[in-house]
Design a protein around this motif. Structure first.
Motif, PDB file in Angstrom:
ATOM      1  N   ARG A  46       0.789  -1.233  -0.021  1.00 40.02           N
ATOM      2  CA  ARG A  46       0.052   0.039   0.040  1.00 40.02           C
ATOM      3  C   ARG A  46       0.839   1.250   0.070  1.00 40.02           C
ATOM      4  O   ARG A  46       0.649   2.365  -0.505  1.00 40.02           O
ATOM      5  CB  ARG A  46      -0.968  -0.110   1.325  1.00 40.02           C
ATOM      6  N   LEU A 259      -6.276  -3.581  -4.282  1.00 38.71           N
ATOM      7  CA  LEU A 259      -5.323  -2.626  -3.371  1.00 38.71           C
ATOM      8  C   LEU A 259      -5.456  -1.268  -3.969  1.00 38.71           C
ATOM      9  O   LEU A 259      -4.819  -1.154  -4.969  1.00 38.71           O
ATOM     10  CB  LEU A 259      -4.117  -3.020  -2.975  1.00 38.71           C
ATOM     11  N   THR A 261      -5.064   3.132  -3.848  1.00 39.37           N
ATOM     12  CA  THR A 261      -4.634   4.475  -3.085  1.00 39.37           C
ATOM     13  C   THR A 261      -4.963   5.689  -4.084  1.00 39.37           C
ATOM     14  O   THR A 261      -5.163   5.498  -5.316  1.00 39.37           O
ATOM     15  CB  THR A 261      -3.273   4.460  -2.698  1.00 39.37           C
TER      16      THR A 261
END
Length: 568
Positions: A46, A259, A261
């Motif tokens: 991450r 995942l 971001t």
């Protein structure tokens, strides 16, 4: 039931006991270590994606600011303010600006009524653009427009991607005449390939192999980059993206989880925010593949350790049970009627004596080993302390390298921003002002063009050394970017800062460097005020003063419209 078939010997039962203990220790340890490693690996992935996201958003932010500033500065060109927009030198100037940046598709000037007077390649000259948002907003002030499809220019410009419509980002700003009235609007259309060229440089090398995708979303949460997206793709809401740090994986409407971001793309402070977001995602299978590999390694390690533990337990049990077996064989010999076998008491007396001697010897050995171990521990601690000191020195060196500009040896942009934040926080507590000096080397591009970038680098180092030698030890000097330098003068008001700035300007002008000769600089000076909401406000004002110094002839020190007379 199983125990009925297990030999009831001391050796076997002791090995089984050690095996059960090993199992009860290994299994919880395996699950705990695997979960910890999994969480750490996912967090590391991450943070890696977050670094790519922030870098891409920063590049877009800086490029938007650069194009915005370029257009605003261009509107301040004297020939635009004084001349007729239809003159040939005005069009030639626009062509030069367009050629300086590959992604400018069109640059033009419209008069106050909205009629295009001059434009690159003469496109749209004479056209009425008064209804276009870039013209209407450009009359009011600097403007950066959101992504849109080309309308008037769609048939006039070549399309590098025939299957996709031409899309633009608009930059515009008003042009004022000598009396301060709006004379017209200067506008530029940047092709959307601009975003792809910037973001493409930030994509990881193995992005496709690792299942990493990068998107740009507009304020509605719609994908504006890349132009082609999978049909099943459903972009998570902006609220979901903002809270993605609280979730391991996010659904994108496909069969897989990702995942994810995100980071906001900021627009210049003087224009309305576009509300863009840079989003980077990585498919869960790519992330969890490494997790599963790590789990297999942990499992293999645990199994190997358990087998080794069982083998060791068998050896220990065998060594412990052997004296008992010897006693049993002796008893069997006596039972068989052998006469030459010693009496049991006599036997045990000899064994006890040997055991006493062995214990005594073992005690001496243990003492010697303990002393040797203590000595070894001291030596090991000394080595660890020395190694720790070396690592600390290396960490300090690495931190200095990360905060230092490699060319000039001054503080870099990151270190400068940290120092600005510290000084602003100190000012908020103590109310003791400090001043900002923004310095730009005049005609630096001309130095690079004439003498080459090697001489340009020497010029920057020359200016940096003069700055370091001229300011006080308590002052701070950093390279702000390109040929710009920033200095922080703690506990200094604007009058004293003007004196320091003029001293710097005079010293640089009077200290030639070969083969360039004498250099000049333009310096903007600003004192922090209690009304400043953050440390960047004073920097922005100093930057504006510096550009004012450049516009008014360069080689000057200016603060709030005042400038220092040149020293003789």
């Amino acid at each position: 039931m199983f125990l009925r078939f297990v030999p009831r010997t001391f050796r076997v039962q002791m090995a089984l006991l050690f095996g059960v203990i090993s199992l009860f220790i290994s299994l919880p340890a395996y699950f705990y270590i695997s979960n910890q490693h999994k969480a750490q690996l996912i967090e590391y992935k991450r943070e890696t994606l977050k670094g790519v996201t922030n870098a891409a958003a920063t590049i877009l932010t800086e490029s938007l600011a650069e194009r915005h500033r370029e257009i605003v500065l261009l509107t301040q060109t004297p020939s635009y303010q004084k001349s007729d927009f239809r003159m040939a030198d005005v069009r030639a100037s626009l062509e030069r600006v367009k050629q300086s940046y590959a992604h400018y598709s069109w640059i033009g000037i419209a008069n106050a009524e909205g009629l295009v007077q001059s434009a690159t390649s003469s496109h749209l000259e004479g056209a009425d653009v008064s209804k276009r948002p870039w013209f209407q907003e450009g009359l009011k002030g600097p403007f950066v427009g959101d992504l849109h499809e080309a309308l008037l220019l769609a048939k006039l410009l070549p399309n590098p991607s025939p299957n996709q419509p031409i899309r633009f980002i608009d930059f515009s700003a008003p042009i004022f005449d000598a009396s301060g009235r709006v004379k017209g609007v200067l506008a530029a259309h940047a092709h959307w390939q601009w975003a792809g060229s910037l973001v493409g440089t930030m994509a990881p090398i193995h992005a496709q192999r690792d299942g990493i995708d990068l998107f740009i979303l507009n304020h509605k949460g719609e994908v504006i980059y890349p132009e082609k997206i999978p049909e099943k793709l459903r972009v998570p809401s902006l609220d979901t993206l903002s809270n993605s740090a609280d979730k391991k994986f996010v659904s994108w409407g496909e069969d897989k989880l990702y995942l994810t971001t995100s980071a906001a793309v900021k627009t210049p402070a003087s224009v309305k925010s576009l509300g863009w977001q840079v989003v980077v995602r990585q498919v869960d299978t790519s992330v969890l593949t490494e997790v599963k590999n790590l789990e297999r390694v942990n499992l293999f390690t645990m199994l190997t350790s358990s087998i080794a533990f069982l083998f060791l337990a068998w050896i220990v049990a065998n060594r412990i049970s052997r004296p008992v077996e010897d006693l049993t064989r002796t008893a069997r010999r006596i039972e068989s009627g052998e006469k030459e076998v010693g009496f049991a008491e006599k036997f045990w007396a000899r064994e006890l004596q040997r055991l006493s001697d062995a214990l005594r010897g073992m005690s001496n050995t243990l003492i010697q080993q303990r002393e040797a171990l203590a000595q070894s521990n001291q030596e090991l601690e000394a080595k660890v302390s020395a190694r720790t000191a070396e690592l600390q020195e290396l960490n300090i060196t690495l931190e200095q390298l990360a905060r230092t500009d490699a060319l000039t040896g001054l503080a870099n942009r990151m270190h400068t921003n940290e120092r600005l934040a510290e000084e602003f926080a100190r000012f908020k507590r103590s109310k003791i002002p400090y001043c900002i000096l923004m310095l730009d080397v005049d005609f630096f591009k001309r130095v690079n063009d004439i003498y080459g970038h090697g001489v340009g680098d020497e010029v920057l180092k020359h200016v940096a050394s003069i700055l370091s030698a001229t300011v006080r030890k308590t002052d701070f000097v950093g390279r702000h970017g390109g040929e710009e330098f920033l200095s922080i003068l703690p506990m200094t008001d604007s009058s004293a800062a003007m004196v320091v700035a003029e001293k710097i300007r005079n010293t640089i002008e009077s200290t030639p460097i070969g083969p360039v000769g004498n250099l000049t600089v333009s310096i903007g000076v600003q004192e922090v005020t209690v009304n400043d909401i953050n440390e960047d406000v004073a920097v922005t004002r100093a930057d504006e003063c510096m550009y004012q110094a450049k516009k008014s002839g360069r080689n000057k020190v200016i603060s709030n419209g005042r400038h220092v007379a040149l020293l003789s």
